[in-house]
Scaffold this motif. Structure first.
Motif, PDB file in Angstrom:
ATOM      1  N   GLY A  37     -73.307  48.050 -27.967  1.00  0.00           N
ATOM      2  CA  GLY A  37     -74.083  47.105 -28.764  1.00  0.00           C
ATOM      3  C   GLY A  37     -75.126  46.337 -27.984  1.00  0.00           C
ATOM      4  O   GLY A  37     -75.391  45.166 -28.270  1.00  0.00           O
ATOM      5  N   VAL A  38     -75.756  46.990 -27.011  1.00  0.00           N
ATOM      6  CA  VAL A  38     -76.751  46.307 -26.175  1.00  0.00           C
ATOM      7  C   VAL A  38     -78.137  46.391 -26.823  1.00  0.00           C
ATOM      8  O   VAL A  38     -78.596  47.473 -27.210  1.00  0.00           O
ATOM      9  CB  VAL A  38     -76.804  46.923 -24.764  1.00  0.00           C
ATOM     10  CG1 VAL A  38     -77.860  46.214 -23.915  1.00  0.00           C
ATOM     11  CG2 VAL A  38     -75.441  46.839 -24.093  1.00  0.00           C
ATOM     12  N   HIS A  39     -78.790  45.251 -26.932  1.00  0.00           N
ATOM     13  CA  HIS A  39     -80.153  45.171 -27.466  1.00  0.00           C
ATOM     14  C   HIS A  39     -81.074  46.047 -26.614  1.00  0.00           C
ATOM     15  O   HIS A  39     -81.172  45.877 -25.397  1.00  0.00           O
ATOM     16  CB  HIS A  39     -80.620  43.716 -27.434  1.00  0.00           C
ATOM     17  CG  HIS A  39     -81.987  43.494 -27.999  1.00  0.00           C
ATOM     18  ND1 HIS A  39     -82.232  43.411 -29.353  1.00  0.00           N
ATOM     19  CD2 HIS A  39     -83.194  43.336 -27.384  1.00  0.00           C
ATOM     20  CE1 HIS A  39     -83.520  43.200 -29.553  1.00  0.00           C
ATOM     21  NE2 HIS A  39     -84.133  43.158 -28.374  1.00  0.00           N
ATOM     22  N   THR A  40     -81.771  46.985 -27.257  1.00  0.00           N
ATOM     23  CA  THR A  40     -82.574  47.971 -26.536  1.00  0.00           C
ATOM     24  C   THR A  40     -83.986  48.029 -27.110  1.00  0.00           C
ATOM     25  O   THR A  40     -84.168  48.074 -28.326  1.00  0.00           O
ATOM     26  CB  THR A  40     -81.912  49.361 -26.619  1.00  0.00           C
ATOM     27  OG1 THR A  40     -80.573  49.268 -26.105  1.00  0.00           O
ATOM     28  CG2 THR A  40     -82.682  50.390 -25.826  1.00  0.00           C
ATOM     29  N   THR A  41     -84.971  48.041 -26.219  1.00  0.00           N
ATOM     30  CA  THR A  41     -86.371  48.004 -26.636  1.00  0.00           C
ATOM     31  C   THR A  41     -87.176  49.123 -25.975  1.00  0.00           C
ATOM     32  O   THR A  41     -86.706  49.796 -25.056  1.00  0.00           O
ATOM     33  CB  THR A  41     -87.001  46.647 -26.264  1.00  0.00           C
ATOM     34  OG1 THR A  41     -86.733  46.371 -24.878  1.00  0.00           O
ATOM     35  CG2 THR A  41     -86.416  45.533 -27.118  1.00  0.00           C
ATOM     36  N   TYR A  42     -88.406  49.278 -26.447  1.00  0.00           N
ATOM     37  CA  TYR A  42     -89.341  50.292 -25.937  1.00  0.00           C
ATOM     38  C   TYR A  42     -90.272  49.657 -24.910  1.00  0.00           C
ATOM     39  O   TYR A  42     -90.762  48.543 -25.094  1.00  0.00           O
ATOM     40  CB  TYR A  42     -90.157  50.848 -27.105  1.00  0.00           C
ATOM     41  CG  TYR A  42     -91.289  51.770 -26.715  1.00  0.00           C
ATOM     42  CD1 TYR A  42     -91.085  53.142 -26.593  1.00  0.00           C
ATOM     43  CD2 TYR A  42     -92.574  51.272 -26.498  1.00  0.00           C
ATOM     44  CE1 TYR A  42     -92.132  53.995 -26.256  1.00  0.00           C
ATOM     45  CE2 TYR A  42     -93.623  52.113 -26.157  1.00  0.00           C
ATOM     46  CZ  TYR A  42     -93.400  53.472 -26.037  1.00  0.00           C
ATOM     47  OH  TYR A  42     -94.437  54.309 -25.704  1.00  0.00           O
ATOM     48  N   LEU A  66     -83.669  47.184 -16.472  1.00  0.00           N
ATOM     49  CA  LEU A  66     -82.369  46.612 -16.824  1.00  0.00           C
ATOM     50  C   LEU A  66     -82.459  45.096 -16.951  1.00  0.00           C
ATOM     51  O   LEU A  66     -82.981  44.420 -16.063  1.00  0.00           O
ATOM     52  CB  LEU A  66     -81.343  46.992 -15.752  1.00  0.00           C
ATOM     53  CG  LEU A  66     -79.899  46.558 -15.970  1.00  0.00           C
ATOM     54  CD1 LEU A  66     -79.321  47.175 -17.242  1.00  0.00           C
ATOM     55  CD2 LEU A  66     -79.053  46.953 -14.755  1.00  0.00           C
ATOM     56  N   GLY A  67     -81.940  44.584 -18.064  1.00  0.00           N
ATOM     57  CA  GLY A  67     -82.002  43.151 -18.324  1.00  0.00           C
ATOM     58  C   GLY A  67     -80.780  42.390 -17.851  1.00  0.00           C
ATOM     59  O   GLY A  67     -79.941  42.915 -17.109  1.00  0.00           O
ATOM     60  N   ASN A  68     -80.668  41.158 -18.324  1.00  0.00           N
ATOM     61  CA  ASN A  68     -79.558  40.302 -17.884  1.00  0.00           C
ATOM     62  C   ASN A  68     -78.933  39.519 -19.036  1.00  0.00           C
ATOM     63  O   ASN A  68     -78.321  38.470 -18.809  1.00  0.00           O
ATOM     64  CB  ASN A  68     -80.038  39.341 -16.793  1.00  0.00           C
ATOM     65  CG  ASN A  68     -81.092  38.356 -17.296  1.00  0.00           C
ATOM     66  OD1 ASN A  68     -81.750  38.596 -18.309  1.00  0.00           O
ATOM     67  ND2 ASN A  68     -81.266  37.251 -16.578  1.00  0.00           N
ATOM     68  N   ILE A  69     -79.075  40.013 -20.275  1.00  0.00           N
ATOM     69  CA  ILE A  69     -78.450  39.317 -21.400  1.00  0.00           C
ATOM     70  C   ILE A  69     -76.934  39.478 -21.330  1.00  0.00           C
ATOM     71  O   ILE A  69     -76.415  40.405 -20.697  1.00  0.00           O
ATOM     72  CB  ILE A  69     -78.998  39.825 -22.754  1.00  0.00           C
ATOM     73  CG1 ILE A  69     -78.783  41.333 -22.900  1.00  0.00           C
ATOM     74  CG2 ILE A  69     -80.464  39.464 -22.906  1.00  0.00           C
ATOM     75  CD1 ILE A  69     -79.214  41.887 -24.247  1.00  0.00           C
ATOM     76  N   GLU A  70     -76.214  38.580 -21.996  1.00  0.00           N
ATOM     77  CA  GLU A  70     -74.760  38.524 -21.881  1.00  0.00           C
ATOM     78  C   GLU A  70     -74.070  39.812 -22.321  1.00  0.00           C
ATOM     79  O   GLU A  70     -73.025  40.176 -21.786  1.00  0.00           O
ATOM     80  CB  GLU A  70     -74.216  37.344 -22.692  1.00  0.00           C
ATOM     81  CG  GLU A  70     -74.515  35.984 -22.079  1.00  0.00           C
ATOM     82  CD  GLU A  70     -73.961  35.838 -20.668  1.00  0.00           C
ATOM     83  OE1 GLU A  70     -72.819  36.274 -20.429  1.00  0.00           O
ATOM     84  OE2 GLU A  70     -74.679  35.307 -19.803  1.00  0.00           O
ATOM     85  N   SER A  71     -74.639  40.513 -23.303  1.00  0.00           N
ATOM     86  CA  SER A  71     -73.978  41.719 -23.810  1.00  0.00           C
ATOM     87  C   SER A  71     -73.899  42.833 -22.770  1.00  0.00           C
ATOM     88  O   SER A  71     -73.125  43.777 -22.919  1.00  0.00           O
ATOM     89  CB  SER A  71     -74.697  42.234 -25.063  1.00  0.00           C
ATOM     90  OG  SER A  71     -76.042  42.549 -24.781  1.00  0.00           O
TER      91      SER A  71
END
Length: 231
Positions: A37-42, A66-71
């Motif tokens: 369920g990780v938020h994914t963008t283009y 690669l991001g750093n959001i909590e999910s």
């Protein structure tokens, strides 16, 4: 004599069992579990990214910022994850991708070729994906290899900036020369040493997250003149 043989046989079995348990534990630590369920963008760009990975012969051509959001949990971006391989699945089958950039404040930011492959050519936008650390290597050669940071220079005995790649998913968290630690300068996996003189006959000791080490002579670190670009 029979008792002694039985004892050693029993002891051997116990040792094997202990080693098996430790190996399984190490595998679990390596993979860290699936994150869903990780938020994914283009991400439509052609760039080297913050990781500044060396130009080389890569076995994997797909990339992610690669991001750093909590999910993302244990897979939040940190410089040590640069060059590692993640297995991502957005509902159309898994794909191995290389971490080559940071995406602070976001989740998985997929470069154009990666987005098309993982979303089955969906129009650029937002989707949700699962991700897991892989033990696959990003490069085509076998075993770990030390690289200088591209554009950092390699002839200065008072400044060495090196990193270890192709570690089968083992994360390098520390590097030392003469027991003196190097440091990350920026969001890249290289360790900078600015004391000296540091002879090419000195050894760099890379320490993994699992406590293991890999030692390389400075003279054996490869110097790439260019960064790898991704799109």
């Amino acid at each position: 004599m029979v008792n002694t043989i039985l004892y050693w046989t029993l002891f051997g079995v116990l040792i094997i069992n202990c080693e098996f348990i430790e190996f399984s534990s190490a595998n679990n630590q390596l993979n860290g579990g699936l994150v869903s369920g990780v938020h994914t963008t283009y991400h439509g760009a052609h760039e080297a990214g913050a990781c500044e990975l060396p130009a080389s012969n890569y076995a994997i051509k797909y990339s992610v910022a690669l991001g750093n959001i909590e999910s993302l949990k244990h897979l939040k971006f940190r410089p040590e994850l640069c060059g590692q391989v993640l297995t991502i699945n957005c509902g159309n089958g898994p794909l191995d991708v290389v971490v080559m950039n940071s995406n602070y404040g976001g989740g998985l930011d997929l470069y154009a070729s990666t987005w098309k492959k993982l979303t089955n050519n969906m129009s650029p936008g937002v989707t949700s994906c699962s991700v897991q650390l892989s033990s696959r290597n990003a490069f085509r050669f076998n075993g770990p290899r030390c690289y200088y940071k591209p554009d950092s220079g390699f002839g200065n005995e008072y400044y060495r900036n090196v990193g270890l790649f192709n570690t089968n998913g083992r994360i390098v968290v520390k590097a030392t020369i003469d027991n003196r630690p190097g440091e990350h300068r920026g969001d890249n996996p290289f360790f900078a040493f600015n004391f000296g003189p540091i002879s090419v006959n000195k050894q760099v000791v890379f320490t993994f997250e699992d406590g293991g080490t890999h030692t390389v002579y400075v003279r054996d670190c490869h110097y790439p003149r260019n960064k790898q670009f991704w799109s």
